[in-house]
Design a protein around this motif. Structure first.
Motif, PDB file in Angstrom:
ATOM      1  N   HIS A   1      10.441  11.520   7.401  1.00  0.00           N
ATOM      2  CA  HIS A   1       9.181  11.695   7.990  1.00  0.00           C
ATOM      3  C   HIS A   1       8.485  12.092   6.738  1.00  0.00           C
ATOM      4  O   HIS A   1       8.904  12.236   5.595  1.00  0.00           O
ATOM      5  CB  HIS A   1       9.312  13.032   8.842  1.00  0.00           C
ATOM      6  CG  HIS A   1      10.151  13.014   9.801  1.00  0.00           C
ATOM      7  ND1 HIS A   1       9.941  12.341  11.161  1.00  0.00           N
ATOM      8  CD2 HIS A   1      11.658  13.254   9.987  1.00  0.00           C
ATOM      9  CE1 HIS A   1      11.057  12.442  11.946  1.00  0.00           C
ATOM     10  NE2 HIS A   1      11.837  13.001  11.127  1.00  0.00           N
TER      11      HIS A   1
ATOM     12  N   CYS B   1       2.445  13.837  11.029  1.00  0.00           N
ATOM     13  CA  CYS B   1       3.783  12.997  10.151  1.00  0.00           C
ATOM     14  C   CYS B   1       3.245  11.751   9.585  1.00  0.00           C
ATOM     15  O   CYS B   1       2.364  11.232  10.498  1.00  0.00           O
ATOM     16  CB  CYS B   1       5.013  12.653  11.393  1.00  0.00           C
ATOM     17  SG  CYS B   1       6.096  11.787  10.540  1.00  0.00           S
TER      18      CYS B   1
ATOM     19  N   GLU C   1       4.788   9.167   8.061  1.00  0.00           N
ATOM     20  CA  GLU C   1       5.917   8.030   7.853  1.00  0.00           C
ATOM     21  C   GLU C   1       6.176   7.692   9.263  1.00  0.00           C
ATOM     22  O   GLU C   1       6.957   8.417   9.800  1.00  0.00           O
ATOM     23  CB  GLU C   1       6.867   8.617   6.754  1.00  0.00           C
ATOM     24  CG  GLU C   1       7.848   7.606   6.477  1.00  0.00           C
ATOM     25  CD  GLU C   1       7.566   6.343   5.687  1.00  0.00           C
ATOM     26  OE1 GLU C   1       6.595   6.644   4.733  1.00  0.00           O
ATOM     27  OE2 GLU C   1       7.885   5.428   5.916  1.00  0.00           O
ATOM     28  N   TYR C   2       6.290   6.421   9.415  1.00  0.00           N
ATOM     29  CA  TYR C   2       6.621   5.890  10.685  1.00  0.00           C
ATOM     30  C   TYR C   2       8.219   6.368  11.081  1.00  0.00           C
ATOM     31  O   TYR C   2       8.961   5.867  10.212  1.00  0.00           O
ATOM     32  CB  TYR C   2       6.650   4.475  10.768  1.00  0.00           C
ATOM     33  CG  TYR C   2       7.258   4.028  12.244  1.00  0.00           C
ATOM     34  CD1 TYR C   2       6.161   4.402  13.240  1.00  0.00           C
ATOM     35  CD2 TYR C   2       8.294   3.120  12.415  1.00  0.00           C
ATOM     36  CE1 TYR C   2       6.668   3.604  14.585  1.00  0.00           C
ATOM     37  CE2 TYR C   2       8.572   2.784  13.587  1.00  0.00           C
ATOM     38  CZ  TYR C   2       7.823   3.103  14.724  1.00  0.00           C
ATOM     39  OH  TYR C   2       8.307   2.808  16.166  1.00  0.00           O
ATOM     40  N   CYS C   3       8.212   7.091  12.025  1.00  0.00           N
ATOM     41  CA  CYS C   3       9.882   7.350  12.451  1.00  0.00           C
ATOM     42  C   CYS C   3      10.165   7.279  13.754  1.00  0.00           C
ATOM     43  O   CYS C   3      11.170   8.112  14.169  1.00  0.00           O
ATOM     44  CB  CYS C   3       9.864   8.944  12.090  1.00  0.00           C
ATOM     45  SG  CYS C   3       8.451  10.098  12.916  1.00  0.00           S
TER      46      CYS C   3
ATOM     47  N   HIS D   1       6.419   8.642  16.693  1.00  0.00           N
ATOM     48  CA  HIS D   1       5.925   9.077  15.541  1.00  0.00           C
ATOM     49  C   HIS D   1       4.539   9.775  15.378  1.00  0.00           C
ATOM     50  O   HIS D   1       3.861  10.484  15.036  1.00  0.00           O
ATOM     51  CB  HIS D   1       5.874   7.876  14.549  1.00  0.00           C
ATOM     52  CG  HIS D   1       4.804   7.994  13.306  1.00  0.00           C
ATOM     53  ND1 HIS D   1       4.999   9.062  12.264  1.00  0.00           N
ATOM     54  CD2 HIS D   1       3.694   7.135  12.934  1.00  0.00           C
ATOM     55  CE1 HIS D   1       4.143   8.528  11.736  1.00  0.00           C
ATOM     56  NE2 HIS D   1       3.093   7.851  12.047  1.00  0.00           N
TER      57      HIS D   1
ATOM     58  N   MET E   1       3.775  13.217  16.502  1.00  0.00           N
ATOM     59  CA  MET E   1       4.673  14.063  15.801  1.00  0.00           C
ATOM     60  C   MET E   1       3.636  14.925  14.696  1.00  0.00           C
ATOM     61  O   MET E   1       3.360  14.676  13.736  1.00  0.00           O
ATOM     62  CB  MET E   1       5.688  13.456  14.844  1.00  0.00           C
ATOM     63  CG  MET E   1       6.372  14.512  13.991  1.00  0.00           C
ATOM     64  SD  MET E   1       7.790  13.801  13.156  1.00  0.00           S
ATOM     65  CE  MET E   1       8.593  14.981  12.070  1.00  0.00           C
TER      66      MET E   1
END
Ligand code: CUA
Length: 427
Positions: free
Chosen positions: A184, A249, A251-253, A257, A260
């Motif tokens: 993340h 967030c 960062e692609y998670c 995502h 988030m």
């Protein structure tokens, strides 16, 4: 100049949402300020190159275009001019250095340990006794990323909260960033970012909402000490920094995502101390019984526990299985750690990791909306946040399903309502 270049960038990003709560151009802390300066330098350097290269290109296209009855001789077809080539390589190296040096400086600045007096951060505190003390013993917050929410642990204070991080304004806060599952990235655009949360390692950064006393004086061109200066500084924090900041967030998670989010509130020292005390104290039972009495009744005579809040708490501990995954401080049997800590969830201005917001315009909580959001989240978590674990933990749904005996297998609408009311009362 900065505003002008910001305008140019804004023109390019015309389609984006310009809510300043997520704006990196409206900085409210030293890290974001450093990053904005670096960004502007890069915009200028690349902008100037763009104009020069584009200008030469347009000039050449116009000047040497084909014309009717063109009898001008073909220009000489040069190839391999060492002077031009060395010049271009040299210019590229120079430009890279112009961008790389401040970039590295900014990266190091972000990751400095506040208690290193040799660092730039340390140097800020020279001449500010209060701040020096605090720099030697900064507040530490462990930020832990989960799919798809955030835990904020305050190890020195012995408290943990979720999705809404409260920080004291004007003070250094040292963050230790970890992830429980996938990568993340912590991003609080107006204050600092982005630093990745990576499984199996701890990244660190420091953040600060607003300037400290020394830096504020420097910017104002003020010198000296004294209660009046301190008062003016407190006013600056009050008017410009005490606020509610949006985080995301970065960062692609996975599936959710984009949902988030997190929130950060910067408050004064007193409000921070009160918040900490409140978190530590946690919650009692709905009707003022001791927890021992409540659990005795719960086990022996549950019908005795009446009213929406007691009903909600009974569901929380029993049928809905909330306490398996969630902690509520004060309640000796709600100690789950797989999901967000729910202490004071009724005081949070958003739920579901910032995705469902119930903060009113004036900064208070819109109680009706809060109830609706809690209801929606418990009733249809998979709609609010696709793929989330609460949904899976409850057998793939929490809404009204019927089992083979015709009984509700999962929570009924009425039960969801009572749980929502109970959670709302945790404040
Ligand atoms: Cu967590 Cu994207």
């Amino acid at each position: 100049i900065q505003y002008f270049s910001a305008l140019i960038v804004v023109a390019f990003l015309g389609g984006c949402n310009l809510d300043t709560r997520m704006s990196t151009f409206v900085t409210k802390g030293p890290i974001a300020e450093e990053q904005l300066n670096l960004f502007m330098l890069t915009v200028w350097v690349t902008g100037i190159i763009f104009v020069i290269v584009g200008g030469v290109f347009v000039y050449a296209v116009i000047k040497f275009r084909e014309r009717p009855n063109d009898d001008r001789p073909m220009p000489s077809q040069g190839h391999g001019n060492p002077l031009v080539e060395i010049g271009l390589i040299g210019a590229s190296i120079l430009l890279l250095a112009i961008i790389a040096v401040p970039t590295l400086r900014a990266i190091w600045f972000t990751q400095e340990t506040p208690d290193d007096p040799e660092s730039r951060l340390g140097a800020w505190y020279q001449g500010d006794d209060l701040a020096e003390e605090e720099a030697e013993n900064p507040l530490i917050i462990k930020v832990i990323g989960y799919q798809w929410w955030w835990a904020f642990e305050y190890p020195q204070l012995g408290i943990t909260t979720a999705n809404e991080m409260i920080i004291p304004a004007g003070k250094v806060v040292h963050l230790e960033l970890r992830s429980i599952d996938v990568i993340h990235s912590f991003w609080l655009p107006r204050i600092a970012g982005k630093v990745d949360l990576i499984p199996g390692r701890t990244n660190s950064m420091w953040i600060q909402a607003g300037d400290n006393f020394a830096k504020w004086k420097e910017k104002q061109g003020l010198e000296g000490e004294g209660p009046e200066l301190r008062q003016d500084y407190a006013k600056y924090l009050e008017e410009e920094i005490h606020d509610y900041y949006y985080g995301q967030c970065a960062e692609y998670c996975g599936e959710s995502h984009a949902r988030m989010l997190f929130r950060t509130t910067a408050v004064d020292d007193q409000a921070f101390a009160e918040w900490v005390a409140d978190e530590k104290a946690g919650h009692g039972t709905p009707d003022g019984k001791s927890w021992d009495e409540w659990y005795t009744a719960y086990e022996e005579n549950p019908e005795e526990l009446t009213g929406d809040l007691n009903e909600g708490l009974k569901l929380f501990m029993g049928r809905a299985k909330c306490a398996t995954c969630h902690t509520v401080n004060g309640n000796p049997r709600a100690l789950g750690v797989a999901g967000p800590n729910l202490t004071n969830i009724g005081s949070r201005q958003s739920i579901a990791a910032g995705w469902l917001n119930h903060r009113a315009e004036d900064g208070s909580i819109d109680v009706e909306k809060q109830y609706d959001n809690l209801y929606k989240w418990i009733h249809e978590p998979e709609v609010v946040k696709p793929g989330n674990l609460m949904w899976k933990a409850n057998g793939g749904g929490i809404g009204e399903l019927i089992d083979e005996h015709g009984e509700p297998a999962l929570l009924t609408d009425e039960e969801v309502s009572k749980l929502s009311l109970y959670l709302q009362s945790l404040k």
